[in-house]
Design an enzyme around this catalytic site. Sequence first.
Site: not given
Length: 597
Positions: A260, A320
């Site tokens: 993330d 990401e």
Amino acid sequence: MPLESGLQGAAIMRGPRGNQGTKFAVQLGFTMSRKLFTFLILLLCLRASYSAAGTSSPQKDDAPWWQHAVFYEIYPRSFLDSNSDGIGDLKGITSKLGYLKDLGIDAIWLTPCYPSPQVDFGYDVSDYENIDPVYGTLKDFDELEREARKRGIRIIMDLVLNHTSDQHKWFVDSRSSRTSAHRDWYIWRESSRPGQPPNNWESIFGGSAWKFDPLSSQYYYHRFYPEQPDLNWRNPAVEKAMFDVTRWWYTRGVAGFRLDAVSNLFEDPALHDNPLLPGVNNFGDPRMEDRYNDNLPEVHGVLRDLRKVADEHDAVLIGETWAGTASELKQYYGNHDPELQMPMDLAFTKIPMLSAPAFREHIAALESAGGWPVYVISNHDIVRSYVRYGDGQHNDAIAKLMAGLYLTLRGTPIMYYGEEIGMQNNDPLRKEDVKDPIGKVGWPREKGRDGERTPMQWDDSPNAGFTRGTPWLPVAPSFKTHNVAAELKDPDSVLNFYKRLLTVRRNKPALLDGDYISINPDHPYVLSYLRRTGTQSVLVVLNMSATPQTVTFDFSQQGVASAKSHTLLSTMHSNEEPDLAHFSLEPFAVYIGEVGQ
């Protein structure tokens, strides 16, 4: 929802994770022409940063497992509730593994299910080595991993590297005093002048990225919410602790991690102010270029070392990666030493409308860069593709069209739960109904991400079969017609199209390893390409318009002598094999066929 209302009434790209703000937020209230202009500028950047090299993807019998896999993102809160508390859980996911296996899924990406105060619904982690009781226990996780492995399905965890919860024991100790053992595990700084933060950096979720802590009279840095303090990745102890977290989960059978907000790990230690840009963002803050707190080169050193740990466990790392240019995205693969196997091409979701030239241009740019592409059309931060591209009349046909695109390109696809049944957004209509803190802060310009996170629609019973209690978010009204039970019975449903398409993909080497070769590159409405190995060629034809189209195919320049195609999958109503010299396509038609070498 008509395309116009889907684009103009709400932000297409909520995307608060990673470097979304300036680079990729599609601002509310923009006209379609403004969005298209912005997208064309992005395409020019992509073309300029890619080399003109051709594609090359020799067939590999020993390809790593993740290259041939189909990944499926599950938002655990919304998949299936097994204990009637209105929130999905791990036992609910385990009970649906048979469905996922039949669909054709090879790996599940779970968004965070660690212990958390749930300020950002799990992306504020208070313990990296446990399961939040709302989702179950470690025993439940072990059962999920074991049962998934029996079915040939791997588990991917979501790892929040950039920050922790302010309730994590590391931060509790860090803020206890200036001399605490964990003080330097976070980023603490003095005021720039009395009553003012250290610099002008902004939080992606609105306001200053600095919060004053009265206990020690210093500010701490938070790229996201104040309850999500950033870790100090310049401290080797932080790196060791987070790398040990990955090792701990690998021993429990995890096959990899989705990383993330990976571009946000480092900040300029000199704390230079970011340059300002004209206008304000959705939160009313000045727009700025995140030059000094996003995508710093030190990130790549961490990723190289994290990759070494992953390789010891035959694990995959998914990034990401909100890359503003193609050269940026390419760097995440690693220039000399390997970094991420799967940096996500999230720019694919930035294409604002169905446009054969736009998709063609983007795919060609990505192909020219090298590396193994990773395609995504929706996720938990992005308005569902069914809404973004639907015209209100042909939404199911368009959903099949998008599946026909991203599931046949060279690369690995990541599906989002419910995409396979044509789930649509169910955005809140009133501020008091908003759960997502982004929507609470930014309302009404920013409605938050609740709409794309609603419960999975299993059947047409109350709450779509998701829970026997009160669901944490309201189910979309479309559940009466778009649900798993109903669509399994309908041979023409979006779900059954997905199942047939994934079967074709799995059984055709050309769709797994073949080169991508653009065909009829100047057609304004029809996107066509070959996927080809040394022994097999598969033709993909996608009519991205609401009108019938006619195309002509001549494969002589590609070394394919046959003028015939054997249909593998089609949404056309005719059962006759097509005439490649005069190929008639229905509106939003998908055709996939094998042509002779």
